[in-house]
Motif scaffolding. Structure first.
Motif, PDB file in Angstrom:
ATOM      1  N   SER A 127      26.366  18.035  50.943  1.00 18.60           N
ATOM      2  CA  SER A 127      26.898  18.625  49.725  1.00 18.60           C
ATOM      3  C   SER A 127      26.332  20.036  49.561  1.00 18.60           C
ATOM      4  O   SER A 127      25.570  20.318  48.630  1.00 18.60           O
ATOM      5  CB  SER A 127      26.537  17.750  48.517  1.00 18.60           C
ATOM      6  N   PRO A 128      26.683  20.950  50.486  1.00 21.37           N
ATOM      7  CA  PRO A 128      26.137  22.299  50.423  1.00 21.37           C
ATOM      8  C   PRO A 128      26.571  23.014  49.147  1.00 21.37           C
ATOM      9  O   PRO A 128      27.690  22.827  48.665  1.00 21.37           O
ATOM     10  CB  PRO A 128      26.718  22.976  51.671  1.00 21.37           C
ATOM     11  N   LEU A 129      25.668  23.813  48.613  1.00 19.17           N
ATOM     12  CA  LEU A 129      25.943  24.569  47.394  1.00 19.17           C
ATOM     13  C   LEU A 129      26.233  26.021  47.771  1.00 19.17           C
ATOM     14  O   LEU A 129      25.476  26.638  48.519  1.00 19.17           O
ATOM     15  CB  LEU A 129      24.754  24.497  46.444  1.00 19.17           C
ATOM     16  N   ASN A 130      27.339  26.569  47.248  1.00 18.01           N
ATOM     17  CA  ASN A 130      27.742  27.936  47.561  1.00 18.01           C
ATOM     18  C   ASN A 130      28.047  28.715  46.287  1.00 18.01           C
ATOM     19  O   ASN A 130      28.468  28.144  45.271  1.00 18.01           O
ATOM     20  CB  ASN A 130      28.996  27.937  48.441  1.00 18.01           C
ATOM     21  N   LEU A 131      27.838  30.021  46.373  1.00 16.02           N
ATOM     22  CA  LEU A 131      28.247  30.943  45.322  1.00 16.02           C
ATOM     23  C   LEU A 131      29.527  31.619  45.789  1.00 16.02           C
ATOM     24  O   LEU A 131      29.538  32.290  46.832  1.00 16.02           O
ATOM     25  CB  LEU A 131      27.153  31.975  45.070  1.00 16.02           C
ATOM     26  N   LEU A 132      30.621  31.420  45.055  1.00 14.97           N
ATOM     27  CA  LEU A 132      31.935  31.875  45.479  1.00 14.97           C
ATOM     28  C   LEU A 132      32.362  33.123  44.720  1.00 14.97           C
ATOM     29  O   LEU A 132      32.120  33.251  43.518  1.00 14.97           O
ATOM     30  CB  LEU A 132      32.982  30.777  45.247  1.00 14.97           C
ATOM     31  N   CYS A 133      33.014  34.033  45.434  1.00 23.73           N
ATOM     32  CA  CYS A 133      33.628  35.193  44.792  1.00 23.73           C
ATOM     33  C   CYS A 133      34.912  35.531  45.543  1.00 23.73           C
ATOM     34  O   CYS A 133      35.159  35.036  46.640  1.00 23.73           O
ATOM     35  CB  CYS A 133      32.677  36.384  44.740  1.00 23.73           C
TER      36      CYS A 133
END
Length: 304
Positions: A267-273
């Protein structure tokens, strides 16, 4: 270009509408400003202004070039400030979409510390497990688990190795027993999460290269991750939660990890833009800060 000053003169002339006003603003002579514009036009091979005895008006080519010049001058100014003012450059408004559970119970506290470090930052926060439409909604960044459904989004890794953890409260285990194998979940009340029309009622586990998919069911299902965590803490059933969501509760013993021989699904956590051009110093500082917070978060205790 032969001189940044020539670009600045062009920008201020377009902004103020006359050579004389530009000359006064920059403390130059009108002749010096006129010469700068002529140099630019000669170098570009294009007319930037339509001139009359009283007025200046940008040509179509001048309007196109003005946008490029303004972006270039802004970048140069930002670079100058970064070299000379250190952290004071970290400023601006960050519009964030955060997942309900992680956002409410972890990230909001982290953001308080981030704003103490960078007092010129302003925050606009949305808490929702639904992925915000960052093309249409007033959101610049979204913190989300898993890969983005839209491949055009830019994903900055925050916690690559995060996984889900099977867990329950001591009260539930005292009343219903502890499953020793994921397949025993069929005899337990499992607290399921749903997103839109999709129910996450098939939980995956991994051991020594083997993958096991288990269908689960229970009497509670919610579309809010925080609600599922609260049900688990209250002893209503077994949950399958991100380790980042429940690390503190596991460490404090309010939740107990189950079936430790089996790894939960990634369950990798990413910051999306939406665009790499959004990766300004404030966003880069936030990304680095969140990575550090996740790295320092509580390690999961050994299950017994």
């Amino acid at each position: 270009m032969k001189s940044l000053q020539d670009l600045n003169i062009f920008n201020r002339t377009a902004e103020l509408g006359s050579l004389s006003a530009c000359a006064r603003a920059l403390e130059l002579t009108p002749a010096a400003c006129s010469a700068a514009l002529k140099r630019l036009e000669a170098e570009l091979g294009a007319s930037l202004f339509v001139r009359s005895t009283r007025h200046l008006r940008l040509t179509q080519q001048g309007e196109q070039f003005l946008g490029v010049v303004q972006q270039a001058l802004q970048l140069l100014e930002a670079g100058y400030e970064q070299l000379h003012s250190g952290r004071s450059l970290i400023r601006g408004t960050l519009q964030l979409s955060l997942p309900s559970d992680l956002g409410r119970n972890r990230v909001l506290g982290w953001l308080d510390e981030f704003m103490e470090r960078h007092p010129q930052i302003e925050l606009r926060v949305q808490l929702s497990d639904r992925l915000a439409d960052i093309y249409r909604q007033p959101v610049d960044l979204a913190l989300r688990y898993g890969l983005p459904p839209d491949s055009s989004l830019i994903a900055l890794p925050v916690a690559r190795d995060n996984r889900r953890v099977l867990c329950a409260a001591p009260a539930y285990l005292a009343a219903h027993g502890r499953p020793r194998h994921p397949e025993e979940l069929a005899g337990h009340n499992c607290l399921c999460f749903m997103l839109g029309e999709q129910s996450h009622n098939r939980w995956r586990f991994f051991r020594e290269g083997r993958e096991l998919s288990v269908a689960v069911r229970g009497n509670r299902m919610g579309d809010d991750g925080d609600a599922v965590r609260r049900w688990a803490l209250a002893g209503h059933g077994i949950a399958y939660k991100s380790a980042l969501d429940i690390g503190e509760e596991l460490h404090e013993g309010r939740l107990v990890p189950l079936c430790p021989e089996w790894l939960g699904e990634p369950s990798p956590l990413n910051l999306l833009c939406a665009d790499r051009r959004q990766l300004n110093p404030a966003v880069q500082a936030l990304h680095a800060f969140l990575v550090d917070c996740c790295r320092q978060s509580t390690r999961l205790p050994d299950a017994r």
